[in-house]
Scaffold this motif. Structure first.
Motif, PDB file in Angstrom:
ATOM      1  N   ALA A  62     -33.097 -53.523 102.570  1.00  0.00           N
ATOM      2  CA  ALA A  62     -32.076 -52.513 102.850  1.00  0.00           C
ATOM      3  C   ALA A  62     -32.649 -51.504 103.835  1.00  0.00           C
ATOM      4  O   ALA A  62     -33.864 -51.424 104.025  1.00  0.00           O
ATOM      5  N   VAL A  63     -31.751 -50.744 104.468  1.00  0.00           N
ATOM      6  CA  VAL A  63     -32.159 -49.641 105.337  1.00  0.00           C
ATOM      7  C   VAL A  63     -31.231 -48.468 105.053  1.00  0.00           C
ATOM      8  O   VAL A  63     -30.003 -48.630 105.014  1.00  0.00           O
ATOM      9  N   PHE A  64     -31.826 -47.302 104.867  1.00  0.00           N
ATOM     10  CA  PHE A  64     -31.086 -46.070 104.651  1.00  0.00           C
ATOM     11  C   PHE A  64     -31.543 -45.060 105.695  1.00  0.00           C
ATOM     12  O   PHE A  64     -32.735 -44.979 105.999  1.00  0.00           O
ATOM     13  N   VAL A  65     -30.594 -44.310 106.238  1.00  0.00           N
ATOM     14  CA  VAL A  65     -30.945 -43.194 107.119  1.00  0.00           C
ATOM     15  C   VAL A  65     -30.422 -41.935 106.443  1.00  0.00           C
ATOM     16  O   VAL A  65     -29.252 -41.864 106.055  1.00  0.00           O
ATOM     17  N   VAL A  66     -31.326 -40.958 106.294  1.00  0.00           N
ATOM     18  CA  VAL A  66     -31.026 -39.700 105.620  1.00  0.00           C
ATOM     19  C   VAL A  66     -31.228 -38.582 106.641  1.00  0.00           C
ATOM     20  O   VAL A  66     -32.274 -38.531 107.298  1.00  0.00           O
ATOM     21  N   ASP A  67     -30.234 -37.710 106.791  1.00  0.00           N
ATOM     22  CA  ASP A  67     -30.385 -36.631 107.768  1.00  0.00           C
ATOM     23  C   ASP A  67     -31.281 -35.519 107.241  1.00  0.00           C
ATOM     24  O   ASP A  67     -31.757 -35.571 106.101  1.00  0.00           O
ATOM     25  N   SER A  68     -31.515 -34.519 108.065  1.00  0.00           N
ATOM     26  CA  SER A  68     -32.450 -33.454 107.698  1.00  0.00           C
ATOM     27  C   SER A  68     -31.947 -32.579 106.555  1.00  0.00           C
ATOM     28  O   SER A  68     -32.709 -31.821 105.963  1.00  0.00           O
ATOM     29  N   ASN A  69     -30.659 -32.707 106.215  1.00  0.00           N
ATOM     30  CA  ASN A  69     -30.073 -31.982 105.085  1.00  0.00           C
ATOM     31  C   ASN A  69     -29.914 -32.857 103.847  1.00  0.00           C
ATOM     32  O   ASN A  69     -29.156 -32.521 102.935  1.00  0.00           O
ATOM     33  N   ASP A  70     -30.575 -34.001 103.834  1.00  0.00           N
ATOM     34  CA  ASP A  70     -30.580 -34.938 102.706  1.00  0.00           C
ATOM     35  C   ASP A  70     -29.249 -35.638 102.454  1.00  0.00           C
ATOM     36  O   ASP A  70     -28.986 -36.085 101.341  1.00  0.00           O
ATOM     37  N   LYS A  71     -28.414 -35.762 103.484  1.00  0.00           N
ATOM     38  CA  LYS A  71     -27.191 -36.551 103.371  1.00  0.00           C
ATOM     39  C   LYS A  71     -27.463 -37.954 103.914  1.00  0.00           C
ATOM     40  O   LYS A  71     -28.120 -38.122 104.952  1.00  0.00           O
ATOM     41  N   ILE A  72     -26.946 -38.951 103.225  1.00  0.00           N
ATOM     42  CA  ILE A  72     -27.095 -40.326 103.691  1.00  0.00           C
ATOM     43  C   ILE A  72     -26.085 -40.557 104.811  1.00  0.00           C
ATOM     44  O   ILE A  72     -24.884 -40.352 104.632  1.00  0.00           O
ATOM     45  N   VAL A  73     -26.590 -40.975 105.989  1.00  0.00           N
ATOM     46  CA  VAL A  73     -25.726 -41.184 107.155  1.00  0.00           C
ATOM     47  C   VAL A  73     -25.636 -42.654 107.564  1.00  0.00           C
ATOM     48  O   VAL A  73     -24.826 -43.006 108.420  1.00  0.00           O
TER      49      VAL A  73
END
Length: 172
Positions: free
Chosen positions: A136-147
């Protein structure tokens, strides 16, 4: 191990497997977790707060697709600013460290979820039948939201690298 939510939907070598843990979706708050660095120190999501995070999940760095996946994100790191890249597997920390040294991986941090599957259960990637993590791949922004979220439907296939890299570039 704690009781986890179970679901179907992916295969390993074309055989259906059961995923344990909480499936995450774009827009969710990224769950925190505790994994181990190669030197056995704890690593959490909170430690990289304020950066964009690419979390690349692999069954084992000692296999061809996992090796290629980790190398691809290591290469991509050169074009990404304010970005932390973690590769998570249940490989022992010592094996990850040995592999990174042999592979010349210097921009991706490999971390181990072998101890208590903290990451795997929080992100819904534990393969019940094998006690491995699904690709799997997850991208998390600098505010901890999954994008960005990709649960690869066949564990032996590659993820969509470009989609994850573009999501990381677009995230702030």
């Amino acid at each position: 191990m704690t009781t986890a939510t179970e679901r179907q939907g992916i295969t390993f070598k074309n055989n259906p497997v059961t995923l344990q843990g909480t499936e995450v979706k774009v827009g969710d708050q990224a769950p925190n977790f505790t994994v181990l660095a190669n030197n056995l120190t704890p690593v959490t999501l909170d430690e990289s707060k304020g950066t964009v995070r690419i979390i690349s999940v692999v069954p084992s760095v000692d296999t061809g697709v996992c090796d290629a996946q980790t190398r691809r994100f290591n290469e991509a790191a050169a074009d990404l600013t304010n970005t932390t890249i973690l590769t998570v597997s249940v490989d022992l920390p010592f094996a990850q460290g040995r592999w990174c040294g042999a592979a010349g991986i210097d921009k991706v941090q490999t971390v181990s979820d072998h101890r208590d599957l903290s990451f795997g259960l929080a992100y819904g990637v534990v393969i019940k039948e094998l006690r491995l993590l699904a690709r799997a791949v997850f991208v998390v922004d600098s505010n901890d939201k999954i994008v960005h979220v990709e649960y690869v439907s066949e564990v032996t296939n590659h993820p969509n690298y470009e989609a994850a890299i573009e999501a990381a570039k677009a995230a702030k």
